[in-house]
Design a protein around this motif. Sequence first.
Motif, short mmCIF file in Angstrom:
data_model
loop_
_atom_site.label_atom_id
_atom_site.label_comp_id
_atom_site.label_asym_id
_atom_site.label_seq_id
_atom_site.Cartn_x
_atom_site.Cartn_y
_atom_site.Cartn_z
N VAL A 43 19.35 12.29 40.86
CA VAL A 43 18.20 11.47 41.23
C VAL A 43 17.52 12.01 42.48
CG1 VAL A 43 17.49 9.17 42.03
CG2 VAL A 43 19.10 9.39 40.13
N ASP A 44 18.28 12.29 43.52
CA ASP A 44 17.69 12.73 44.78
C ASP A 44 16.94 14.05 44.64
OD1 ASP A 44 18.76 10.77 47.01
OD2 ASP A 44 20.42 11.15 45.63
N GLY A 45 17.56 15.03 44.00
CA GLY A 45 16.90 16.32 43.82
C GLY A 45 15.66 16.22 42.95
N PHE A 46 15.75 15.46 41.87
CA PHE A 46 14.62 15.27 40.97
C PHE A 46 13.47 14.60 41.71
CE2 PHE A 46 12.07 13.52 37.64
CZ PHE A 46 12.25 14.34 36.53
N PHE A 47 13.77 13.54 42.42
CA PHE A 47 12.76 12.77 43.16
C PHE A 47 12.08 13.63 44.22
CE2 PHE A 47 11.15 9.30 45.81
CZ PHE A 47 10.84 8.31 44.89
N GLU A 48 12.88 14.35 45.00
CA GLU A 48 12.33 15.22 46.05
C GLU A 48 11.41 16.29 45.46
OE1 GLU A 48 15.61 16.71 48.38
OE2 GLU A 48 16.32 14.67 48.76
N ARG A 49 11.82 16.90 44.36
CA ARG A 49 11.00 17.93 43.71
C ARG A 49 9.66 17.34 43.25
NH1 ARG A 49 13.88 20.30 38.83
NH2 ARG A 49 12.97 18.53 37.78
N ALA A 50 9.70 16.12 42.69
CA ALA A 50 8.47 15.48 42.23
C ALA A 50 7.53 15.18 43.40
CB ALA A 50 8.81 14.19 41.48
N VAL A 51 8.07 14.71 44.50
CA VAL A 51 7.24 14.41 45.68
C VAL A 51 6.64 15.70 46.24
CG1 VAL A 51 7.28 13.52 48.04
CG2 VAL A 51 8.42 12.25 46.20
N ARG A 52 7.42 16.76 46.32
CA ARG A 52 6.90 18.04 46.80
C ARG A 52 5.76 18.55 45.91
NH1 ARG A 52 12.27 19.48 47.36
NH2 ARG A 52 12.11 20.86 45.57
N ALA A 53 5.82 18.22 44.62
CA ALA A 53 4.81 18.68 43.67
C ALA A 53 3.57 17.79 43.67
CB ALA A 53 5.40 18.76 42.27
N GLY A 54 3.60 16.66 44.38
CA GLY A 54 2.40 15.84 44.47
C GLY A 54 2.55 14.39 44.06
N ALA A 55 3.76 13.96 43.68
CA ALA A 55 3.97 12.55 43.35
C ALA A 55 3.94 11.72 44.64
CB ALA A 55 5.30 12.36 42.64
N THR A 56 3.59 10.46 44.50
CA THR A 56 3.52 9.52 45.62
C THR A 56 4.69 8.54 45.53
OG1 THR A 56 1.12 9.66 45.61
CG2 THR A 56 2.09 7.79 46.77
N VAL A 57 5.40 8.37 46.62
CA VAL A 57 6.54 7.46 46.63
C VAL A 57 6.04 6.02 46.58
CG1 VAL A 57 8.52 6.62 47.96
CG2 VAL A 57 7.97 9.07 47.93
N ASP A 58 6.53 5.27 45.61
CA ASP A 58 6.27 3.84 45.53
C ASP A 58 7.42 3.10 46.23
OD1 ASP A 58 5.09 1.38 44.73
OD2 ASP A 58 6.36 1.33 42.95
N ARG A 59 8.65 3.40 45.82
CA ARG A 59 9.86 2.90 46.48
C ARG A 59 10.82 4.06 46.62
NH1 ARG A 59 11.97 -2.19 43.30
NH2 ARG A 59 10.44 -1.78 41.69
N PRO A 60 11.32 4.35 47.81
CA PRO A 60 12.21 5.49 47.99
C PRO A 60 13.53 5.31 47.25
CG PRO A 60 12.11 4.19 50.00
CD PRO A 60 11.10 3.59 49.05
N VAL A 61 14.24 6.38 47.09
CA VAL A 61 15.54 6.35 46.42
C VAL A 61 16.52 5.55 47.27
CG1 VAL A 61 17.49 7.77 45.64
CG2 VAL A 61 15.14 8.56 45.27
N THR A 62 17.20 4.61 46.62
CA THR A 62 18.23 3.80 47.27
C THR A 62 19.35 3.53 46.27
OG1 THR A 62 17.18 1.72 46.64
CG2 THR A 62 16.60 2.60 48.80
N ASP A 63 20.44 3.01 46.78
CA ASP A 63 21.52 2.54 45.92
C ASP A 63 21.27 1.07 45.62
OD1 ASP A 63 23.11 4.91 45.78
OD2 ASP A 63 23.72 4.56 47.85
N SER A 64 21.55 0.68 44.40
CA SER A 64 21.41 -0.72 44.01
C SER A 64 22.58 -1.08 43.09
CB SER A 64 20.07 -0.92 43.28
OG SER A 64 20.12 -0.31 42.02
#
Length: 143
Positions: free
Chosen positions: A82-103
């Motif tokens: 999850v963390d690596g995928f999310f970070e790669r997407a943000v670097r490519a131009g995605a906008t964070v709606d809610r950051p990665v957390t544990d739930s």
Amino acid sequence: MATVTPYLCAKDTAAALVFYATAFGAVETTRWTNPQDGTIGHAEFTVEGARVMIADEWPAGGVYAPDPGRTAVSLVLTVDDVDGFFERAVRAGATVDRPVTDSPHGRGGWLYDPFGHRWHITSPETLTKDELRRAVGDEYVID
């Protein structure tokens, strides 16, 4: 078993396909291009085994891309990292709606791609209803 395949719409599907390849590691499998105007009437790609369809807007058919930040649908994408995928997407131009957390139901975060689609990137963890009830306590009633 039935499956549901999301069929997205973008104002610029060619650019969206480049974004998904860069941000999500998507592999394009099909593209139908209109020879008159260059629009993409249909394309398909996979992301970690999940199939997604996409096309340019088609006003005659009532098909429009979402306005940025305003969509009625979220896509849930389950990935191992999850963390690596999310970070790669943000670097490519995605906008964070809610950051990665544990739930209680696993690790995950929410983002918007540059084409207005909202994605929940989540881990493959699965809890039983009893485990979820214990994890959320009185916050929700889980039937």
